[in-house]
Design a protein around this motif. Structure first.
Motif, PDB file in Angstrom:
ATOM      1  N   ARG A 152      14.758  12.954   1.866  1.00  0.00           N
ATOM      2  CA  ARG A 152      13.316  12.210   1.643  1.00  0.00           C
ATOM      3  C   ARG A 152      12.611  12.621   0.518  1.00  0.00           C
ATOM      4  NH1 ARG A 152      11.103   8.135   4.037  1.00  0.00           N
ATOM      5  NH2 ARG A 152      11.892   8.542   6.000  1.00  0.00           N
ATOM      6  N   GLU A 153      13.013  14.000   0.199  1.00  0.00           N
ATOM      7  CA  GLU A 153      12.026  14.351  -1.308  1.00  0.00           C
ATOM      8  C   GLU A 153      12.815  13.496  -2.461  1.00  0.00           C
ATOM      9  OE1 GLU A 153      13.371  16.368   0.981  1.00  0.00           O
ATOM     10  OE2 GLU A 153      11.526  16.728   2.049  1.00  0.00           O
ATOM     11  N   GLN A 154      13.793  13.577  -2.602  1.00  0.00           N
ATOM     12  CA  GLN A 154      14.660  12.695  -3.709  1.00  0.00           C
ATOM     13  C   GLN A 154      14.254  11.185  -3.630  1.00  0.00           C
ATOM     14  OE1 GLN A 154      18.617  13.941  -2.772  1.00  0.00           O
ATOM     15  NE2 GLN A 154      19.067  14.611  -4.768  1.00  0.00           N
ATOM     16  N   ILE A 155      14.210  10.628  -2.600  1.00  0.00           N
ATOM     17  CA  ILE A 155      13.730   9.114  -2.458  1.00  0.00           C
ATOM     18  C   ILE A 155      12.504   8.945  -2.917  1.00  0.00           C
ATOM     19  CG2 ILE A 155      13.528   7.613  -0.673  1.00  0.00           C
ATOM     20  CD1 ILE A 155      15.921   8.831   0.697  1.00  0.00           C
ATOM     21  N   GLU A 156      11.466   9.753  -2.313  1.00  0.00           N
ATOM     22  CA  GLU A 156       9.969   9.656  -2.829  1.00  0.00           C
ATOM     23  C   GLU A 156       9.849   9.647  -4.172  1.00  0.00           C
ATOM     24  OE1 GLU A 156       8.030  12.417  -0.077  1.00  0.00           O
ATOM     25  OE2 GLU A 156       8.287  11.306   1.441  1.00  0.00           O
ATOM     26  N   VAL A 157      10.621  10.777  -4.690  1.00  0.00           N
ATOM     27  CA  VAL A 157      10.352  10.796  -6.418  1.00  0.00           C
ATOM     28  C   VAL A 157      10.889   9.641  -7.082  1.00  0.00           C
ATOM     29  CG1 VAL A 157      11.231  12.079  -8.379  1.00  0.00           C
ATOM     30  CG2 VAL A 157      10.521  13.408  -6.310  1.00  0.00           C
ATOM     31  N   ASN A 158      12.131   9.294  -6.474  1.00  0.00           N
ATOM     32  CA  ASN A 158      12.657   7.885  -7.161  1.00  0.00           C
ATOM     33  C   ASN A 158      11.727   6.639  -7.017  1.00  0.00           C
ATOM     34  OD1 ASN A 158      14.709   9.660  -8.135  1.00  0.00           O
ATOM     35  ND2 ASN A 158      16.167   8.874  -6.662  1.00  0.00           N
ATOM     36  N   ALA A 159      11.103   6.619  -5.891  1.00  0.00           N
ATOM     37  CA  ALA A 159      10.436   5.465  -5.279  1.00  0.00           C
ATOM     38  C   ALA A 159       9.278   5.211  -6.303  1.00  0.00           C
ATOM     39  CB  ALA A 159      10.127   5.377  -3.903  1.00  0.00           C
ATOM     40  N   LYS A 160       8.552   6.151  -6.593  1.00  0.00           N
ATOM     41  CA  LYS A 160       7.408   5.973  -7.234  1.00  0.00           C
ATOM     42  C   LYS A 160       7.424   5.283  -8.616  1.00  0.00           C
ATOM     43  CE  LYS A 160       5.131  10.559  -5.756  1.00  0.00           C
ATOM     44  NZ  LYS A 160       5.031  12.023  -6.101  1.00  0.00           N
ATOM     45  N   THR A 161       8.591   5.452  -9.174  1.00  0.00           N
ATOM     46  CA  THR A 161       8.888   4.830 -10.446  1.00  0.00           C
ATOM     47  C   THR A 161       9.481   3.454 -10.372  1.00  0.00           C
ATOM     48  OG1 THR A 161      10.947   5.600 -11.097  1.00  0.00           O
ATOM     49  CG2 THR A 161       9.173   6.993 -11.601  1.00  0.00           C
ATOM     50  N   TYR A 162       9.817   3.140  -9.292  1.00  0.00           N
ATOM     51  CA  TYR A 162      10.575   1.821  -8.946  1.00  0.00           C
ATOM     52  C   TYR A 162       9.748   0.601  -9.233  1.00  0.00           C
ATOM     53  CZ  TYR A 162      15.578   2.392  -7.892  1.00  0.00           C
ATOM     54  OH  TYR A 162      17.025   2.563  -7.965  1.00  0.00           O
ATOM     55  N   PHE A 163       8.921   0.419  -8.601  1.00  0.00           N
ATOM     56  CA  PHE A 163       7.978  -0.912  -8.575  1.00  0.00           C
ATOM     57  C   PHE A 163       7.251  -0.995 -10.047  1.00  0.00           C
ATOM     58  CE2 PHE A 163       4.333  -3.588  -7.795  1.00  0.00           C
ATOM     59  CZ  PHE A 163       4.950  -4.819  -7.487  1.00  0.00           C
ATOM     60  N   ALA A 164       6.939   0.094 -10.665  1.00  0.00           N
ATOM     61  CA  ALA A 164       6.227   0.178 -12.064  1.00  0.00           C
ATOM     62  C   ALA A 164       7.249  -0.501 -12.901  1.00  0.00           C
ATOM     63  CB  ALA A 164       5.895   1.480 -12.292  1.00  0.00           C
ATOM     64  N   GLN A 165       8.534  -0.011 -12.704  1.00  0.00           N
ATOM     65  CA  GLN A 165       9.428  -0.466 -13.793  1.00  0.00           C
ATOM     66  C   GLN A 165       9.893  -1.991 -13.428  1.00  0.00           C
ATOM     67  OE1 GLN A 165      12.937   2.240 -14.423  1.00  0.00           O
ATOM     68  NE2 GLN A 165      11.669   4.018 -14.080  1.00  0.00           N
ATOM     69  N   ALA A 166      10.201  -2.186 -12.096  1.00  0.00           N
ATOM     70  CA  ALA A 166      10.312  -3.593 -11.772  1.00  0.00           C
ATOM     71  C   ALA A 166       9.437  -4.622 -12.140  1.00  0.00           C
ATOM     72  CB  ALA A 166      10.634  -3.732 -10.272  1.00  0.00           C
ATOM     73  N   SER A 167       7.963  -4.090 -12.360  1.00  0.00           N
ATOM     74  CA  SER A 167       6.941  -4.896 -12.953  1.00  0.00           C
ATOM     75  C   SER A 167       6.894  -5.159 -14.387  1.00  0.00           C
ATOM     76  CB  SER A 167       5.527  -4.219 -12.487  1.00  0.00           C
ATOM     77  OG  SER A 167       5.554  -4.152 -11.189  1.00  0.00           O
TER      78      SER A 167
END
Length: 418
Positions: free
Chosen positions: A117-132
């Motif tokens: 869960r910790e790895q997922i939360e770290v990665n998810a933080k940057t995903y939408f910003a980059q997809a934007s």
């Protein structure tokens, strides 16, 4: 969501509507560069109904945050998403924070280690910003599939699993190959396509996008939507972009990727490093230029134009998209300078101690090589320079002073050694 609707009737199909010029134009945009669009006639009718009612289609793309950074391979499908968004449809960027804990078995010949869960939360933080950087964030609905998957519980999960047979799962190529080869398949891997399909039920998706390796999972979504009495989604699969090696699909783990947040000069140089043949694949899947313009470029090369000119145009287009036009111009200047053996202006400055220092240790401490053994291999291959002079002595001890280190064509550091 009521999970006991296995006998619910499939939604009645609407009457066939005539296709307008706008719908035909939208279909042409949707088809460009795709591997498959299933089922085309259904999607055309969805578009026609949307135009008549003014109700936008719900278009879904799910990405598991398995790594913190997106690369150009991810943008192949994101670009298509943006094109459909610009047609006025509602795009849903789904972050698979729940499914990441299962691990997508697509294209795998071994069980994929689930993320914490910790790895997922770290990665998810940057995903939408980059997809934007590709999607319009103001018009994008962002969702996390833990919203509904966590609520299923063990009872809901068992009921969901009852909707698909093991025989149907084994139709999937990677499962079939692994079973035939005696490679273990964990039971939890069967849950992945079910959970991805269930996302489409919860989101009431009209169209789901994915890479060609996702086709099985996307089709599961169609079947589950029928079970829940929804009109089944259409699916659109995009080709997988090969990496810089021109062979394997682009992947950070394979080191053949171009990250969309990389510095402009790195991005430009990496695009320029692809082969002339692979350049056309990148034009087809990454460029926003028209099909006619790209065809014109090919004709020019056949007539004798240097393909390097067009590779420069492609590199500038990509750098401009993720940085700026000025950054693209500066990157071209930097690339030309490096090609002539010049030293870029923006290289890192590093202070080190321990002189005299062995060349292997020096390159490692300057972060130009990952290890001393890699550094010595680069010396052997003639890829190391100090102030422009090629270094060939693996036993060299570098005395105190200030100098510029260079490894390969793109790695530089201005070093002060004491």
């Amino acid at each position: 969501m009521n999970h006991d609707q296995s006998n619910a009737p499939i939604a009645a199909r609407p009457a066939v509507l005539p296709l307008s010029d706008r719908v035909n134009e939208a279909m042409a945009i949707a088809r460009r560069g795709v591997d498959e669009l299933l089922i085309e006639s259904e999607f055309a009718q969805k578009l026609a109904r949307s135009e008549q009612s003014g109700q936008p289609l719900r278009i879904k793309l799910g990405l598991d945050p398995t790594a913190p950074d997106l690369h150009l391979g991810h943008t192949v499908v994101l670009n298509k998403m943006r094109q459909l968004q610009d047609l006025g449809h509602q795009v849903i960027f789904l972050i698979g924070d729940f499914t990441s804990m299962i691990g997508d078995p697509s294209g795998r010949n071994a069980t994929r280690p689930p993320l914490t869960r910790e790895q997922i939360e770290v990665n998810a933080k940057t995903y939408f910003a980059q997809a934007s950087l590709v999607l319009d964030p103001e018009r994008t609905e962002i969702r996390y599939n833990s919203e509904w998957c966590d609520k299923l519980g063990s009872r809901g999960m068992i009921q969901l699993a009852s909707r698909y047979t093991v025989a149907r799962m084994m139709e999937r190529d990677d499962f079939t190959k692994r079973f035939r080869d005696g490679t273990p398949i964990s039971v939890h891997e069967f849950l992945y396509p079910l959970m991805q399909g269930y996302d489409s039920v919860e989101l009431k998706a009209d169209l789901e996008l994915g890479g060609t390796d996702q086709k099985f999972n996307l089709l599961v979504g169609r079947e589950l939507q029928k079970d829940w009495g929804q009109e089944p989604q259409c699916i659109l699969t995009m080709p997988l972009l090969e990496g810089l090696d021109g062979v394997e699909k682009m992947s950070k783990s394979k080191g053949n990727y171009i990250g969309i947040t990389e510095p402009a000069n790195n991005m430009f140089g990496k695009v320029m490093s692809i082969s002339d043949t692979m350049m056309w694949r990148y034009f087809d899947l990454l460029s926003f230029r028209s099909i006619a313009e790209i065809a014109g470029f090919k004709a020019e090369v056949e007539a004798g134009r240097n393909p390097r000119d067009l590779k420069v145009a492609l590199a500038q287009e990509i750098v401009t998209r993720f940085h700026s036009q000025q950054a693209a111009e500066d990157a071209l200047t930097d690339f030309v300078n490096r090609s002539k053996g010049g030293i870029p202006d923006d290289i890192p400055a590093i202070s080190l101690s321990g002189a005299p220092l062995g060349i292997g240790q020096l390159l490692k401490q300057a972060n130009l090589c990952a290890s001393t053994s890699e550094a010595l291999r680069m010396v052997e291959q003639g890829g190391v320079r100090i102030d422009g002079a090629v270094i060939s002595d693996k036993g060299l001890k570098v005395e105190a002073g200030e100098f510029v280190l260079q490894v390969g064509k793109r790695k530089f550091a201005r070093v002060t050694l004491a």
